[in-house]
Scaffold this active site. Structure first.
Site, PDB file in Angstrom:
ATOM      1  N   SER A  64       0.823  -1.194   0.000  1.00 39.80           N
ATOM      2  CA  SER A  64       0.000   0.000   0.000  1.00 39.80           C
ATOM      3  C   SER A  64       0.869   1.260   0.000  1.00 39.80           C
ATOM      4  CB  SER A  64      -0.966  -0.050   1.186  1.00 39.80           C
ATOM      5  OG  SER A  64      -1.972   0.925   1.098  1.00 39.80           O
ATOM      6  N   ASP A  71      -9.739  -4.643  -5.313  1.00 36.98           N
ATOM      7  CA  ASP A  71      -9.002  -4.051  -4.196  1.00 36.98           C
ATOM      8  C   ASP A  71      -9.900  -3.182  -3.321  1.00 36.98           C
ATOM      9  OD1 ASP A  71      -6.109  -3.213  -3.132  1.00 36.98           O
ATOM     10  OD2 ASP A  71      -7.335  -1.407  -3.291  1.00 36.98           O
ATOM     11  N   HIS A 110      -8.293  -4.965  -0.383  1.00 36.50           N
ATOM     12  CA  HIS A 110      -7.069  -4.251  -0.059  1.00 36.50           C
ATOM     13  C   HIS A 110      -6.394  -4.739   1.223  1.00 36.50           C
ATOM     14  CE1 HIS A 110      -4.191  -1.034  -0.495  1.00 36.50           C
ATOM     15  NE2 HIS A 110      -4.374  -0.702   0.778  1.00 36.50           N
TER      16      HIS A 110
END
Length: 289
Positions: free
Chosen positions: A97, A215, A270
């Site tokens: 991320s 995601d 995610h």
């Protein structure tokens, strides 16, 4: 008996050499997360490659992850440098991320890095432009259409998310005011170290880009593959991006030498990229030489 011992000793030596041959692995967490969020991935690496030195960098966790990106880059670089110095054959980094952008900052600004493979796990490498829960948490009174009004100010740029906020409708403001992403991408004349940044990026041997359509946070998700919106909010893929075509920071050069690999992985949300066994087995483990 002597022959048996020699066979046994040779077997032990072979096992030792195969174990010790694995390069150290450095793990960087994502925004708002504790360092321990990477422990599942650490366990997966050590189980697949016993004896591997796997380090989770415990810096700028949770709310501290909102600190300005360059400050974080300097902190992470300081923590990573000793590991690199002790690894004569180089290291691998897996960055999740926001951590993927921090790793880009480390790679481009560190003249003596020895990173072999950079594995980017669902990182907004070309920026972020979307109304996610993360955005609402930090900027509860702004939607993506008007966040530029604060993101591209001097005080806005003191917040990590603003450092890679990439508004496709206000590119002039982005290029003029982004002190981080526009600099990494060499999209601004303000970077007097653009050649050094490009040369440092090209020291990387392999770049592995992992992301996917489910995601739910990285917007557009193709940012994890260096794709992004045009001013119509139509996704322009990596090879059609100006930063690629004009090779601003070395991405085209690296791709043309065959060292960029992209994986589009459906079905992964995610918060699960660094905890998903299939993602590790199919898209990460093979690169950890």
């Amino acid at each position: 008996m002597g022959a048996d011992y020699r066979v046994f000793a040779a077997t032990l030596l072979t096992v030792f050499l195969s174990v010790s041959a694995y390069k150290p692995v450095i793990l960087l967490h994502g925004i708002f997360e504790p360092a321990s969020s990477m422990s599942t991935l650490q366990d997966l690496v050590t189980k697949a490659h016993p004896g591997t030195n796997v380090t989770i960098i415990d810096e700028y966790t949770e709310l501290f992850s909102l600190y300005p990106m360059w400050e974080q880059v300097r902190g992470f670089q300081k923590a990573m440098a000793p590991i690199m110095q002790q690894a004569k054959d180089g290291v691998h980094i897996i960055c999740y991320s926001q951590g993927g952008l921090i790793c880009r900052g480390v790679l481009e600004s560190m003249d003596d890095h020895n990173v072999d493979t950079f594995i980017s796990l669902s990182s907004p490498l070309m920026g972020q432009y979307g109304d996610t829960e993360y955005l609402k948490y930090v900027f509860p009174h702004y939607l993506k259409e008007n966040l530029y009004k604060v993101a591209y100010t001097s005080y806005g740029q003191d917040i990590s998310i603003s450092n890679y906020w990439n508004d496709p409708h206000h590119q002039d403001l982005y290029k003029e005011n982004s002190v981080f992403l526009a600099v990494l991408n060499n999209q601004t004349a303000k970077n007097d170290k653009s050649k050094e940044y490009k040369n440092n990026f090209l020291k990387l041997k392999k770049l592995v880009l992992i992301g996917g359509p489910d995601d739910g946070v990285i917007t557009p998700w193709q940012s994890s593959h260096f794709g992004f919106y045009d001013d119509n909010e139509t996704v322009v893929e990596m090879k059609e991006q100006e930063v690629y075509q004009r090779d601003y920071f070395g991405l085209k050069t690296m791709d043309e030498r065959g060292d960029v690999t992209t994986y589009e992985v459906p079905g992964v949300q995610h918060l699960n990229w660094h905890k998903n066994l299939t993602v590790f087995n199919d898209y990460i483990e093979k690169w950890l030489t």
